[in-house]
Structures are given as structure tokens and as C-alpha cells.
Design an enzyme around this catalytic site. Structure first.
Site, PDB file in Angstrom:
ATOM      1  N   ASP A 301      -1.231  13.366  -1.251  1.00  0.00           N
ATOM      2  CA  ASP A 301      -1.697  13.555  -2.620  1.00  0.00           C
ATOM      3  C   ASP A 301      -3.090  12.947  -2.743  1.00  0.00           C
ATOM      4  OD1 ASP A 301      -1.456  14.040  -5.509  1.00  0.00           O
ATOM      5  OD2 ASP A 301      -1.400  11.861  -5.627  1.00  0.00           O
ATOM      6  N   THR A 303      -5.098  12.198  -5.579  1.00  0.00           N
ATOM      7  CA  THR A 303      -5.313  11.179  -6.597  1.00  0.00           C
ATOM      8  C   THR A 303      -4.409   9.978  -6.353  1.00  0.00           C
ATOM      9  OG1 THR A 303      -5.789  12.955  -8.163  1.00  0.00           O
ATOM     10  CG2 THR A 303      -5.425  10.759  -9.072  1.00  0.00           C
ATOM     11  N   ASP A 536       1.702   8.787  -5.419  1.00  0.00           N
ATOM     12  CA  ASP A 536       1.848   7.593  -6.252  1.00  0.00           C
ATOM     13  C   ASP A 536       2.275   7.910  -7.671  1.00  0.00           C
ATOM     14  OD1 ASP A 536      -0.450   8.769  -7.202  1.00  0.00           O
ATOM     15  OD2 ASP A 536      -1.508   6.868  -7.511  1.00  0.00           O
TER      16      ASP A 536
END
Length: 797
Positions: A301, A303, A536
């Protein structure tokens, strides 16, 4: 502050009580984990512990405590597994789905912080910078309120919220202030819905664990006939008294069980957990260390994983004809210093220009989503605005086209301009004079490039997926060396096969929804890939759970941390290569250790079968049936230096060899032939040295000792070939193991306690000769096996 018509002083106590009674409170279902009782039962009541426990009770019934030393393994096997699982459970239980946020709830009885489970439907919750949105709701008051929804959507840019806009649980306030009314609580909230699909306890896939379980299952089938035959022949045909028969029977059965294999596997995993813990890496399931070493695709991911929160000023491009007496650096520093509630862009400017000139502020205009600019009027230094170029500039101007060109590269562009009127004037900013373009980019983690390069060398492909726009995702990927066109996930096919084919052609994907992240993981797995997912946010939870290995950042959402097998507490992507290294160490070393333990199982089963068959044949031939050659203490000391201590050291040693599938096949192609050689050699020696059931105690002890000598010589040679390729410490380990047995046979006290007698030169000579032949056969088999597996045999590293 902007207020909506629905803004109120909050609920009354009676209204709160009514909603609680109606089940409209924010009760979040707890994540399902195994209880302490279930963990204890799973580790104590195992197949191996049951077998060893019964045998221990039988030995203790004879009164021979020294022969019951193998019972210590039951305790060790159970305690290590329980301690590690309970530790992981305690950590998981601390990671709540919505976290430990304490919202500021406004009610008619007063405004105070409350636990998240005290929030009810229609509560008014106040927000300030850094506050988490704990339930879904509707904004009723706002003062330049900006919400970061990256944990939910992957979109990196803060979202300006006006009265009437929706806010979702799991997001948090970047700047400004406001209040919202709770519209969805409990399991109806967005974050809770995603977390519900990730709430069940699951175990990560493990080839080692599955392979060992298959081997143990196969061994159980062998133990039944071998055990029954041994019990019958030793108890009912040898006629030497029940105590001696029982001890010989247990001496035959105990080494058949590869009890130390499970123990050493647990120790190797546990030590890996400790080592990674020192690097701020929390391993919530032991086999996850192994799993990451087998991964061939990493879905990262963008970001929060490859990038850090916040922005960075990468360039300030002064515009032609913008001559002013004030320097651009001074203006930017002054603007940042004058902003009491800076958003992410202004925070980046403040970090880049941290020496404000001390100008006196005459008027201030905070950023508003409606105007897309903010500004400050300084006494003696004019009026300055900073904001979106497409709002402040004529689209046909050179500066506007220049800003558009830069923005197309996935960068954020702000215009710094001088205004003709004060920023608090009704006509502000008036006529603007472009001065500079401030270019910002997302902060890339400093260790991300190095980590991706490591995976490239290891032939692990990386897919960058994000909810952010495809251009921005592609720009970040390009900066990290992952070149190629980024794809907008809204154009991805829905079929699994078509999706898997598309994934082969692209590296970066933008505008990916949470359900699409999960679909990407499934599509890659359908093509035989072992997939790791790093993330996250709440939007990553479903993919993290379904990936072979889920890796979450410690600063991420509690939901992502709760479902991941590995949590990087220091938020360093560069920790992953260390996890891979630990996985390789575990896999490579456990394979060596498994060879030792399963070789012991093979020769123990074979020896029991050979002795049992001889007993059955001896009865009709009116010959003396064989006593089993060993008592439990003999097999215990045989395991000390041929298996136990060497296996412990080998299981913890450095090992960075690549992990390959086929664990069971490789182990069995070593253990079976080596075990057959040891079993046959030991039986031949014992048969030659055995004096019959009417032999004296000393003669029986001499025959058992001769068989033990042959067993030790051949088993030590198995250790010698398993330890290859040699390094100085491995060679020293083999030599020290052999020397330990020389010492045991040399000390009178040891010979007495361990029932050893090598004084008969004839039987001892036979044992040594057969041992040499057995060792030579094992050496030849090692070379032949290496050739058959296509592996170059290496004696030295």
C-alpha cells in the site's frame, strides 16, 4: 464557525438511556481470539505429549526414575508453545478495532470525554486537531475542518468538511475544529463493518507446520504396528520379569516419537520472534516468519507504507516578472508562522522554511475549501495569498499552464501570489500577481527504495496499490525505481483470471477500493503466488487478512494491526528484509534438524520391527527371543549429542539460504535411507553380541553397549553430513559431539549410571567394525542423494 440547523446542545440523560435500552450504543464486537484455556489445551494435549505421557507413567511404575528423564520434554514442548501464544494473544487483545480514542461528547448534562462504547446514536461529538472520528456521523459545526481519510480510502490529501458533510469512523482531524452528530454506531459504522470480516481467529499457512504434521501423522501409523509388536514380544515372549520387559518396551517406543522436532521448531520460531522484537517487529503468529521468506509477490500500500504522512517541499519555482523586494523564502516562512492551524501543505512549508522574518500580521484569512486559498496581510510587507493555481490564475496564463504541467506528474502545486487588497477584505484577494509555484510531494520513506531493491534482487515482484489517484501512485512508484504506467483500478476487470492477467502487465494501481485490494490478493494467489500484503489503514484490512502474510505498520489503524501476522512497530519498511532473513534461518535450520530427528524415528521403528520379527520367528524355532537392546536411559544419552544439543545449536545458527518448496520430500529422502542404515547396522551388531535370555546381567549389558556404540558411530556420521557445508563452528560441533561420548565411556561413574560396559573386546570390536561400514554407507548415500536432487554436494562453505 459554520453551524448547521441541526446543531444542538446534545442529548438529555433520558434520551441517552432510551438509546442504550434500544441497543443504539457503540458496542463494538470483540475480536475473536483463542482463550488462555484453549491455548493451554492445544499445547498440552497433543499427540506427542499423550504418547510420551503414557510411557512416562509406565516407566515410573517400575521405580526407575533415571529412565524417566525423557519426560522433561513433555514440559518443554508445552511451555514454549503456551508462552509464545499467550504473549501474542495479550498483544492482540490490546489492539482494539477502533482503538482507545476518548471522544469529547457534548450532552445537555455537560461536555466531557467518554469511552467509545459510551457513545450513542445522535450524540454530538466535538473535534479538534488530531482527534479520531470514532463513529460515522454528519458534520454540524465546522471551522476550517479538514479530515484525513487515508486509513479508510487510501486518498492522501486531507478532505475539507462543511456542515452537512459525512465523516467516517477511522478518519482523524488534520486541522480546524468542529462537531458532528453520530448517525451510525456499533457494528453499523464503516470501520466496524470492515473489521467484522476480519474478526475470526485464523492461522497463517506454513509449509513447515503442515509438513511436520504430515510426517507425524505417517509416523503414528508406523508406531501402531511397531508398538504392538514390541509390547507383545517384550512382555510375553522374553520371560525376564515385568520390570525389565517394560523398560525394554519403553526403550523401543520412546525414540520412535520425534518429540524434539516440535520443540526445536518452536524454539527456532520463538528465537526469531525475539530477534525481530529487538528490531521493533511484532510477530503475532510464529509461522509468519517462515511465510514471508517464501513470498514471491509483495502488494505494498502506498499511503503509510511506502510514503510517510505529510508532504515535503521539493521545489519552489519563481515566476518570471515577479520582482518583489521580499524574498520568496521570507514570504513562505512568514505565512507558515502566521498560520495557527496549518494543514498538511502549510506544515510542509513550515518545515522547509523555518526561519520566519518576524513580520507583523495585520490580517489573516485561514484556508477554506470554498475559496481554496489562505492569506496574510503584513504591516509594511503587503498582502500575500497561497492556494490552488486553477482558482487564483487565469487558466490561459503561462503560470497556470506551468502549474498544470507539474501537477500532471503526480505532484501538488500551490501558487504564491501578491494580492491587491487586504486578505480580510470582501473582494480579497483582488488582483493577484503570481510570484512562485510551490511544488510539494508525498514524503517517501527513506528506506523504501533500498527495501524494494532488495526484493528485486530476491526475485520478489512488488505491486503498489493505493486509493490515491493513479498519477500520484505512479509518480511515487517511479521515484522508488518501479517504472511503468500506473493503472486506474476503476478499469480493472472483475473476473479473477482476467484480473490476474492484468496484474502481470502493471506494477502500480490507483483508486483501488478495499474490496479490489482483496480481489487482487485472491487473483495473485489463484496463479500460485505466495502473497504478502503491507498496509496501515482500515481500507487494507480485508486484503491483509486474506494475504498469505499480512504486514501492518505500528502507526496504522488498530484494525490493520489486529489482523496482520506481522506488525512493524517502528514503521520501518526496511525491517522486512530482516524478517525474510529470519524466515530463511528458520526454514533452513529446521530442515537440518528434521533430518536428525526423523532419522532417529526411522531407525527406531526399524530396530523395533527387526527385534519383534526375530522374537516371533524364535518361538517356533525354539530359540531365545531377543530382548530389545536398549533401556530408556540408553536412547536418552544417544539423543543428547547426536540429535538434541547439536539440533538446538543448528536450529539457531545463521542461515540465509533461499527457501524452496518440497520440505517433506527433501527431508524424507535423507531420513529414510540414513535411518535404514543405522537400524540395520545396530541390529547386526546386537545380534552378533547377544548371549541369550539366560545370559548374565553383565553379558546383556555388554551386548546393549555394543549395539549402542554402532548406533552412536552411524548417528554421528549422519550429523556430520547434515551439518555440511562446514564452517569452523559446524565442524567443531561434530567433533565435540563425538568427544562427549568418548568422555562418557571413559568415566567409571558415567558407565555405572548409564548402564554401559565396553570391557568385552570381541563385542566392542564387532561394534566398531560395523559402525565404520555403516558410516561409509551413509557417506556414499549423501553423495548419491545430492546428485539425484540436482544439488552440488559441498563439504566446505
Amino acid at each position: 464557525m459554520t453551524r448547521s440547523a441541526s446543531a444542538t446542545a446534545g442529548l438529555t440523560d433520558a434520551e441517552v438511556a432510551q438509546r442504550v435500552a434500544e441497543g443504539k450504543s457503540n458496542d463494538i464486537p470483540e475480536r475473536v481470539t483463542r482463550t488462555v484455556g484453549q491455548i493451554v489445551r492445544a499445547n498440552v494435549f497433543t499427540r506427542i505429549n499423550a504418547i510420551l505421557g503414557v510411557l512416562l507413567l509406565i516407566v515410573l511404575a517400575t521405580g526407575s526414575l533415571i529412565n524417566g528423564m525423557f519426560g522433561l520434554l513433555i514440559i518443554a514442548n508445552s511451555v514454549i508453545g503456551m508462552v509464545q501464544e499467550i504473549r501474542a494473544k495479550q498483544t492482540l487483545d490490546k489492539l482494539a478495532i477502533i482503538g482507545q480514542a476518548k471522544p469529547l461528547v457534548r450532552r445537555q448534562s455537560g461536555t466531557r470525554t467518554r469511552s467509545t462504547n459510551e457513545v450513542v446514536l445522535d450524540d454530538i461529538i466535538e473535534l479538534g486537531p488530531g482527534d479520531q472520528v470514532v463513529v460515522d456521523g454528519e458534520v454540524v459545526e465546522e471551522e476550517n475542518l479538514e479530515i484525513d481519510e487515508s486509513l479508510l480510502t487510501g486518498e492522501a490529501d486531507p478532505i475539507a468538511k462543511d456542515a452537512g458533510d459525512t465523516v467516517m469512523s477511522g478518519s482523524f482531524v488534520v486541522s480546524g475544529a468542529g462537531a458532528y452528530r453520530a448517525t451510525k454506531v456499533g457494528s453499523e459504522a464503516y470501520a466496524a463493518k470492515l473489521a467484522a470480516e476480519a474478526s475470526k481467529f485464523t492461522l497463517v499457512k506454513s509449509e513447515l507446520r503442515n509438513g511436520i504434521n504430515r510426517i507425524l501423522q505417517f509416523i503414528t501409523y508406523l508406531l501402531v504396528p511397531a508398538g504392538l509388536l514390541t509390547i507383545y514380544t517384550q512382555l510375553f515372549t522374553t520371560h525376564v520379569g515385568w520390570r525389565e520387559s517394560v523398560l525394554r518396551m519403553v526403550g523401543a517406543l520412546v525414540p520412535m516419537v520425534p518429540e524434539g522436532l516440535v520443540l526445536m521448531t518452536s524454539i527456532a520460531f520463538a528465537v526469531g520472534v525475539v530477534r525481530l522484537g529487538q528490531r521493533q517487529c511484532l510477530v503475532q503468529e510464529l509461522p509468519a516468519i517462515e511465510g514471508l521468506a517464501r513470498v514471491d509477490v509483495v502488494c505494498a500500500d502506498k499511503t503509510g507504507t511506502l510514503t510517510e504522512s505529510g508532504m515535503r517541499v521539493c521545489e519552489v519555482e519563481e515566476l518570471d516578472g515577479a520582482g518583489r523586494q521580499e524574498s520568496v523564502a521570507d514570504v513562505l516562512a512568514a505565512l507558515a508562522a502566521a498560520d495557527a492551524r496549518p494543514n498538511a501543505s502549510m506544515q510542509a512549508i513550515a518545515e522547509a522554511f523555518h526561519s520566519p522574518p518576524g513580520w507583523v500580521v495585520a490580517a489573516n484569512a485561514p484556508f477554506k475549501s470554498a475559496t481554496k486559498w489562505s492569506g496574510v496581510s503584513f504591516r509594511d510587507h503587503g498582502n500575500w495569498v497561497i492556494g490552488a493555481p486553477d482558482v487564483l490564475l487565469d487558466p490561459a496564463s503561462v503560470a497556470a499552464r506551468q502549474a498544470e504541467r507539474i501537477g500532471a506528474q503526480g505532484l501538488r502545486v500551490l501558487l504564491l501570489a501578491a494580492g491587491s487588497v487586504a486578505v480580510d477584505h470582501a473582494q480579497a484577494p483582488g488582483q493577484v500577481t503570481p510570484v512562485a509555484l510551490v511544488v510539494l510531494e508525498q514524503k517517501v520513506r527513506p528506506d523504501a527504495r533500498e527495501t524494494l531493491d532488495y526484493f528485486a534482487v530476491q526475485n520478489v515482484s512488488v505491486k503498489v496499490i493505493s486509493g490515491d489517484n493513479a498519477v500520484s501512485v505512479g509518480a511515487v512508484a517511479d521515484r522508488l525505481g518501479l517504472h511503468g504506467e500506473a493503472m486506474d483500478a476503476r478499469a480493472l476487470p472483475t473476473g479473477r483470471e482476467e484480473l490476474a492477467d492484468t496484474l502481470d502487465s502493471y506494477t502500480s494501481f490507483g483508486r483501488v477500493r478495499p474490496d479490489q485490494k482483496r480481489a487482487i490478493v485472491h487473483a495473485l494467489q489463484s496463479h500460485g503466488h505466495t502473497v504478502a500484503m503491507t498496509g496501515d489503514g482500515v481500507n487494507d484490512v480485508l486484503a491483509l487478512k486474506d494475504a498469505d502474510i499480512g504486514v501492518a505498520m505500528g502507526s496504522g489503524s488498530p484494525a490493520s494491526r489486529a489482523v496482520a501476522q506481522i506488525v512493524l512497530l517502528n514503521n520501518r519498511f526496511a525491517t522486512l528484509p530482516h524478517v525474510v532473513g529470519e524466515g530463511r534461518r528458520v526454514i533452513g535450520n529446521i530442515e537440518r534438524v528434521a533430518n536428525l530427528f526423523l532419522t532417529k524415528t526411522v531407525y527406531s521403528v526399524l530396530l523395533a520391527l527387526l527385534v519383534g520379527i526375530e522374537c516371533l520367528i524364535a518361538i517356533p524355532l525354539r530359540r531365545d527371543p531377543l530382548l530389545f537392546p536398549f533401556q530408556p536411559i540408553h536412547v536418552t544419552i544417544a539423543a543428547w549429542f547426536t540429535i538434541g544439543i547439536p539440533a538446538f545449536i543448528l536450529s539457531l545458527a545463521p542461515n540465509n539460504e533461499r527457501a524452496y518448496p518440497g520440505f517433506v520430500r527433501r527431508v524424507m529422502t535423507s531420513a529414510v535411507p540414513f535411518g535404514l542404515v543405522i537400524g540395520v547396522a545396530t541390529f547386526v551388531t546386537y545380534l552378533a553380541a547377544y548371549q541369550g535370555r539366560y545370559a548374565s546381567w553383565q553379558e546383556q549389558e555388554q551386548a546393549s553397549t555394543a549395539a549402542l556404540i554402532t548406533l552412536l558411530m552411524t548417528a554421528l556420521w549422519v550429523l556430520a553430513v547434515i551439518a555440511r557445508p562446514y564452517q569452523w563452528w559446524r565442524l567443531a560441533l561434530v567433533l565435540a559431539s563425538g568427544l562427549a561420548y568418548v568422555v562418557i565411556f571413559s568415566l567409571p561413574l558415567a558407565r555405572e549410571k548409564f548402564l554401559l560396559d565396553a570391557s568385552n573386546l570381541a563385542t566392542t570390536s564387532i561394534a566398531l567394525a560395523v559402525g565404520v561400514v555403516g558410516a561409509a554407507t551413509i557417506e556414499a548415500m549423501w553423495w548419491i542423494r545430492s546428485r539425484m536432487l540436482g544439488v552440488k554436494p559441498r563439504v566446505w562453505r
